[in-house]
Enzyme design. Structure first.
Site, short mmCIF file in Angstrom:
data_model
loop_
_atom_site.label_atom_id
_atom_site.label_comp_id
_atom_site.label_asym_id
_atom_site.label_seq_id
_atom_site.Cartn_x
_atom_site.Cartn_y
_atom_site.Cartn_z
NE ARG A 89 -1.00 -18.15 -20.66
CZ ARG A 89 -1.08 -16.82 -20.70
NH1 ARG A 89 -1.79 -16.18 -19.81
NH2 ARG A 89 -0.45 -16.14 -21.62
CG HIS A 116 4.56 -15.56 -22.83
ND1 HIS A 116 3.74 -16.34 -23.64
CD2 HIS A 116 3.82 -14.47 -22.48
CE1 HIS A 116 2.57 -15.74 -23.75
NE2 HIS A 116 2.59 -14.62 -23.07
CD GLN A 119 3.47 -10.81 -25.36
OE1 GLN A 119 2.38 -11.21 -24.95
NE2 GLN A 119 3.59 -9.67 -26.03
CG ASP A 210 6.08 -9.44 -17.50
OD1 ASP A 210 4.90 -9.06 -17.42
OD2 ASP A 210 6.41 -10.65 -17.44
CB CYS A 250 4.01 -9.23 -22.48
SG CYS A 250 4.07 -9.54 -20.70
NE ARG A 278 0.69 -13.16 -27.88
CZ ARG A 278 0.36 -13.63 -26.68
NH1 ARG A 278 0.32 -12.84 -25.63
NH2 ARG A 278 0.10 -14.92 -26.50
N1 NVA Z 1 5.35 -12.83 -16.49
C1 NVA Z 1 3.91 -12.80 -16.61
C2 NVA Z 1 3.52 -12.71 -18.04
C3 NVA Z 1 2.03 -12.60 -18.28
C4 NVA Z 1 1.67 -12.58 -19.73
C5 NVA Z 1 3.30 -14.01 -15.94
O1 NVA Z 1 3.83 -15.12 -16.12
O2 NVA Z 1 2.31 -13.86 -15.23
N1 CP Z 2 0.61 -11.17 -22.65
C1 CP Z 2 -0.18 -12.22 -22.39
O1 CP Z 2 0.15 -13.38 -22.62
O2 CP Z 2 -1.40 -11.86 -21.92
P1 CP Z 2 -2.50 -12.86 -21.33
O3 CP Z 2 -1.98 -13.38 -20.03
O4 CP Z 2 -3.73 -12.01 -21.18
O5 CP Z 2 -2.70 -13.99 -22.31
#
Ligand code: NVA
Ligand code: CP
Length: 298
Positions: A89, A116, A119, A210, A250, A278
């Site tokens: 990540r 992502h 997800q 989101d 998500c 997930r």
């Molecule tokens: N769009 C959000 C998704 C979190 C799972 C982010 O990147 O923070």
């Molecule tokens: N939806 C998602 O990826 O959640 P986290 O940021 O908690 O991993």
């Protein structure tokens, strides 16, 4: 990744969830590198790997030399000599690509600024379980962010209708729209892009949203709160969707921003099923990678 490969991963995930398939990947290991926070991604990959008999290794960039500036390509060349697969990540998608270029083992995107996909595997699995996977009309309301980009790639590859409503100035980058049109030519996906959530949500079978401020964008929070006015999902906006429409998120959610507390709680069964999926979907990805690594090695 092709439509067939995506559906194969999801079939594995559903078989694991139902108990029909009990794969074991004993003595295999997964390194999980996090440059951003996580609840679901960490827990689903870590517990998923453990339940498969693997050894999961959590590596926060705060604790490893990556956080002190060791190059991504050197980190990749070291870690990939010691584990069987890596989940990462990160921020810029190019960081993930740099890692993958120098890795000797498969690399899973656990979220980048652009995508992502792990997800989205859980999200489509949820639509399958709800019986909403056959020619659904899916609407995205919100930022043209990593989730929207991944949903666009999924729709354009699988061939379902996707309508994306973003505020002006927050549209999906044109390069991803062009990529998606390329996939849509083959899959027959209907894609629509606009700035009017009311128009885009009409008759939708599934509505996705989101947060308005993603990780790494915190300095823009105040401006975004203003720019996203009218894009918050509440009973009134959601009533324009199909009467049996599902709401997916998500998580984490910012109640009172992209979704009202009332609407969120009314759809919490779906949203937490999506979160649970997930775990199953991430196992599907790891088992699929292991199977295909074995095939390649034959
Ligand atoms: N769009 C959000 C998704 C979190 C799972 C982010 O990147 O923070
Ligand atoms: N939806 C998602 O990826 O959640 P986290 O940021 O908690 O991993």
């Amino acid at each position: 990744m092709t439509k067939e490969e995506i559906l194969e991963i999801l079939a594995i995930a559903r078989a694991i969830k139902s108990g029909a398939l009990r794969p074991k990947m004993r003595a295999k290991s997964l390194a999980m590198i996090f440059e951003k926070s996580s609840t679901r991604t960490r827990v689903s990959f870590e517990m998923g790997a453990a339940q498969l008999g693997m050894h999961p290794l959590f590596l926060s960039s705060k604790d490893i030399q990556l956080g002190r500036g060791e190059p991504m390509k050197d980190t990749a060349r070291v870690i990939s000599r010691m584990v069987d697969m890596v989940m990462i990540r990160t921020f810029a998608h190019s960081r993930l690509e740099e890692f993958a270029t120098h890795s000797l083992v498969p690399v899973i995107n656990g979220l980048s600024d652009d995508f992502h996909p792990a997800q989205l595997m859980a999200d489509f699995m949820t639509l399958q379980e709800l019986g909403l996977d056959k020619d659904p009309i899916v609407t995205w309301i919100g930022d043209g962010n990593n989730m929207a980009n991944s949903l666009l790639m999924l729709a354009s590859k699988l061939g379902f209708e996707l309508r994306i409503a973003t505020p002006k100035g927050y549209e999906i980058a044109s390069r991803w729209i062009e990529t998606a049109w390329g996939f849509a030519k083959e899959s027959g996906a209907k894609l629509r892009f606009g700035n009017d959530p009311k128009e885009m949500i009409r008759s939708a079978n599934a509505v996705f949203t989101d947060v308005w401020t993603s990780m790494g964008q915190e300095a823009q929070n105040e401006k975004r709160l203003n720019d996203f006015k009218g894009f918050g999902l509440d009973d009134e906006l959601f009533s324009l969707a199909d009467k049996n429409a599902a709401l997916l998120h998500c998580l984490p959610a910012h109640r009172g921003e992209e979704v009202s507390d009332k609407l969120f709680e009314a759809h919490s069964d779906t949203i937490f099923l999506e979160a649970e999926n997930r775990l199953h979907a991430q196992k599907g990805i790891m088992v699929w990678l292991d199977r295909h690594a074995k095939e390649r090695a034959k």
